[in-house]
Scaffold this motif. Structure first.
Motif, PDB file in Angstrom:
ATOM      1  N   MET A   1      -4.747  16.521   6.971  1.00  0.00           N
ATOM      2  CA  MET A   1      -4.228  16.815   8.306  1.00  0.00           C
ATOM      3  C   MET A   1      -4.416  15.627   9.241  1.00  0.00           C
ATOM      4  SD  MET A   1      -5.252  20.856   8.758  1.00  0.00           S
ATOM      5  CE  MET A   1      -5.662  20.623  10.438  1.00  0.00           C
ATOM      6  N   GLU A   2      -5.538  14.954   9.123  1.00  0.00           N
ATOM      7  CA  GLU A   2      -5.811  13.800   9.987  1.00  0.00           C
ATOM      8  C   GLU A   2      -4.839  12.660   9.691  1.00  0.00           C
ATOM      9  OE1 GLU A   2      -9.463  10.723  10.840  1.00  0.00           O
ATOM     10  OE2 GLU A   2      -9.948  12.773  10.223  1.00  0.00           O
ATOM     11  N   VAL A   3      -4.574  12.408   8.401  1.00  0.00           N
ATOM     12  CA  VAL A   3      -3.624  11.356   8.017  1.00  0.00           C
ATOM     13  C   VAL A   3      -2.239  11.693   8.544  1.00  0.00           C
ATOM     14  CG1 VAL A   3      -2.443  10.314   6.033  1.00  0.00           C
ATOM     15  CG2 VAL A   3      -4.921  10.587   5.997  1.00  0.00           C
ATOM     16  N   LEU A   4      -1.826  12.969   8.370  1.00  0.00           N
ATOM     17  CA  LEU A   4      -0.521  13.391   8.854  1.00  0.00           C
ATOM     18  C   LEU A   4      -0.427  13.271  10.378  1.00  0.00           C
ATOM     19  CD1 LEU A   4       2.243  14.582   8.134  1.00  0.00           C
ATOM     20  CD2 LEU A   4       1.232  16.856   8.376  1.00  0.00           C
ATOM     21  N   TYR A   5      -1.464  13.692  11.091  1.00  0.00           N
ATOM     22  CA  TYR A   5      -1.474  13.603  12.554  1.00  0.00           C
ATOM     23  C   TYR A   5      -1.387  12.143  13.003  1.00  0.00           C
ATOM     24  CZ  TYR A   5      -2.966  13.858  17.381  1.00  0.00           C
ATOM     25  OH  TYR A   5      -3.032  13.720  18.739  1.00  0.00           O
ATOM     26  N   ASN A   6      -2.174  11.300  12.359  1.00  0.00           N
ATOM     27  CA  ASN A   6      -2.142   9.870  12.726  1.00  0.00           C
ATOM     28  C   ASN A   6      -0.750   9.277  12.496  1.00  0.00           C
ATOM     29  OD1 ASN A   6      -4.804   9.850  13.539  1.00  0.00           O
ATOM     30  ND2 ASN A   6      -5.567   9.125  11.568  1.00  0.00           N
ATOM     31  N   TYR A   7      -0.100   9.665  11.404  1.00  0.00           N
ATOM     32  CA  TYR A   7       1.243   9.163  11.134  1.00  0.00           C
ATOM     33  C   TYR A   7       2.227   9.664  12.184  1.00  0.00           C
ATOM     34  CZ  TYR A   7       5.772   8.560   8.903  1.00  0.00           C
ATOM     35  OH  TYR A   7       7.074   8.222   8.645  1.00  0.00           O
TER      36      TYR A   7
ATOM     37  N   SER B   1       1.688  10.731  15.183  1.00  0.00           N
ATOM     38  CA  SER B   1       1.435  10.244  16.545  1.00  0.00           C
ATOM     39  C   SER B   1       1.424   8.716  16.627  1.00  0.00           C
ATOM     40  CB  SER B   1       0.104  10.801  17.061  1.00  0.00           C
ATOM     41  OG  SER B   1      -0.950  10.326  16.250  1.00  0.00           O
ATOM     42  N   GLY B   2       1.679   8.053  15.523  1.00  0.00           N
ATOM     43  CA  GLY B   2       1.645   6.593  15.517  1.00  0.00           C
ATOM     44  C   GLY B   2       3.001   5.954  15.756  1.00  0.00           C
ATOM     45  N   PRO B   3       2.999   4.661  15.929  1.00  0.00           N
ATOM     46  CA  PRO B   3       4.243   3.937  16.222  1.00  0.00           C
ATOM     47  C   PRO B   3       5.210   3.909  15.034  1.00  0.00           C
ATOM     48  CG  PRO B   3       2.416   2.408  15.936  1.00  0.00           C
ATOM     49  CD  PRO B   3       1.839   3.782  15.915  1.00  0.00           C
ATOM     50  N   GLU B   4       4.702   3.946  13.822  1.00  0.00           N
ATOM     51  CA  GLU B   4       5.580   3.876  12.651  1.00  0.00           C
ATOM     52  C   GLU B   4       6.535   5.070  12.616  1.00  0.00           C
ATOM     53  OE1 GLU B   4       5.200   3.861   7.779  1.00  0.00           O
ATOM     54  OE2 GLU B   4       3.425   3.419   8.983  1.00  0.00           O
ATOM     55  N   PHE B   5       6.024   6.262  12.844  1.00  0.00           N
ATOM     56  CA  PHE B   5       6.863   7.463  12.852  1.00  0.00           C
ATOM     57  C   PHE B   5       7.852   7.412  14.010  1.00  0.00           C
ATOM     58  CE2 PHE B   5       7.620  11.896  14.221  1.00  0.00           C
ATOM     59  CZ  PHE B   5       8.248  12.374  13.081  1.00  0.00           C
ATOM     60  N   ARG B   6       7.363   7.020  15.183  1.00  0.00           N
ATOM     61  CA  ARG B   6       8.233   6.971  16.362  1.00  0.00           C
ATOM     62  C   ARG B   6       9.364   5.993  16.122  1.00  0.00           C
ATOM     63  NH1 ARG B   6       5.155   4.589  20.839  1.00  0.00           N
ATOM     64  NH2 ARG B   6       5.797   2.854  19.747  1.00  0.00           N
ATOM     65  N   GLN B   7       9.078   4.844  15.530  1.00  0.00           N
ATOM     66  CA  GLN B   7      10.117   3.838  15.276  1.00  0.00           C
ATOM     67  C   GLN B   7      11.135   4.360  14.258  1.00  0.00           C
ATOM     68  OE1 GLN B   7       7.791   0.481  14.159  1.00  0.00           O
ATOM     69  NE2 GLN B   7       7.137   0.059  16.263  1.00  0.00           N
ATOM     70  N   ARG B   8      10.684   5.080  13.266  1.00  0.00           N
ATOM     71  CA  ARG B   8      11.616   5.636  12.278  1.00  0.00           C
ATOM     72  C   ARG B   8      12.548   6.641  12.930  1.00  0.00           C
ATOM     73  NH1 ARG B   8      11.460   5.258   6.605  1.00  0.00           N
ATOM     74  NH2 ARG B   8       9.701   4.013   5.965  1.00  0.00           N
ATOM     75  N   ILE B   9      11.989   7.482  13.773  1.00  0.00           N
ATOM     76  CA  ILE B   9      12.808   8.496  14.446  1.00  0.00           C
ATOM     77  C   ILE B   9      13.812   7.830  15.367  1.00  0.00           C
ATOM     78  CG2 ILE B   9      12.719  10.395  16.150  1.00  0.00           C
ATOM     79  CD1 ILE B   9      11.823  11.184  13.361  1.00  0.00           C
ATOM     80  N   GLU B  10      13.384   6.809  16.091  1.00  0.00           N
ATOM     81  CA  GLU B  10      14.284   6.095  16.994  1.00  0.00           C
ATOM     82  C   GLU B  10      15.380   5.430  16.185  1.00  0.00           C
ATOM     83  OE1 GLU B  10      11.781   3.405  19.133  1.00  0.00           O
ATOM     84  OE2 GLU B  10      11.040   4.973  20.464  1.00  0.00           O
TER      85      GLU B  10
END
Length: 191
Positions: A174-180, A182-191
């Motif tokens: 859960m912590e790894v998933l949350y970090n991903y 809430s991190g910039p890598e996920f946000r950049q992929r979504i953008e």
């Protein structure tokens, strides 16, 4: 008079011998009957063991040797992948009367073996029980329903073991998933 007294004593001696022989014969009959009850109990135990082995070939089913304290059979349940899931201990009773003491003895055996489940298979069920029930944490069943109960208990042990495996490392995942997320890598992929 002496001859009469001597004959009377001999007659009493013969009566005593006859009475002692009769007592010995009665004792021998009792022991023979008791031995046959023990043999019948062993036959029931061996039959239960062979049934369990034929129905559940992936499980380790071991009889507890005679003279060693413990239940009659120890069944180590394994899933299809061969993973150990838990232990069921089996005690079989071939008697005409129900005995409450069997439950506490089986509970002690269960603690000693560290088994998850204890099952008592008996021909004489306690009053009010027609098929199977759980009394003081021990499953009590008739011989006819023992394999059906074994199937249900095995399934629950296997499902519980799978649940435990899936929960291992849950908080880290859960912590790894949350970090991903809430991190910039996920946000950049979504953008």
């Amino acid at each position: 008079k002496e001859a009469g007294e001597e004959n009377r004593l001999k007659l009493l001696e013969k009566e005593k011998q006859l009475e002692d022989t009769k007592k010995a014969l009665d004792e021998a009959k009792r022991k023979a009957h008791q031995g046959s009850m023990q043999t019948q109990g062993e036959v029931l135990e061996l039959d239960l063991e062979s049934l369990l082995k034929s129905q559940f070939p992936v499980d380790e089913i071991e009889p507890v040797p005679k003279g060693i304290k413990g239940a009659d059979i120890v069944q180590k349940v394994h899933d299809r992948g061969g993973r150990y899931c838990g232990t069921i201990i089996w005690e079989s009773k071939h008697t005409k009367a129900w005995n409450e003491g069997w439950l506490s003895k089986l509970k002690d055996d269960q603690r000693e073996v560290k088994a998850e489940i204890a099952v008592l298979v008996t021909e004489t069920l306690p009053k009010g029980v027609e098929s199977f029930t759980q009394i003081e944490g021990v499953w009590v069943t008739s011989y006819l329903l023992s394999i059906a109960l074994a199937s249900v208990l095995r399934t629950s042990l296997i499902e519980l073991a799978q649940l435990k495996v899936s929960l291992v490392g849950k908080s880290e995942k859960m912590e790894v998933l949350y970090n991903y997320l809430s991190g910039p890598e996920f946000r950049q992929r979504i953008e």
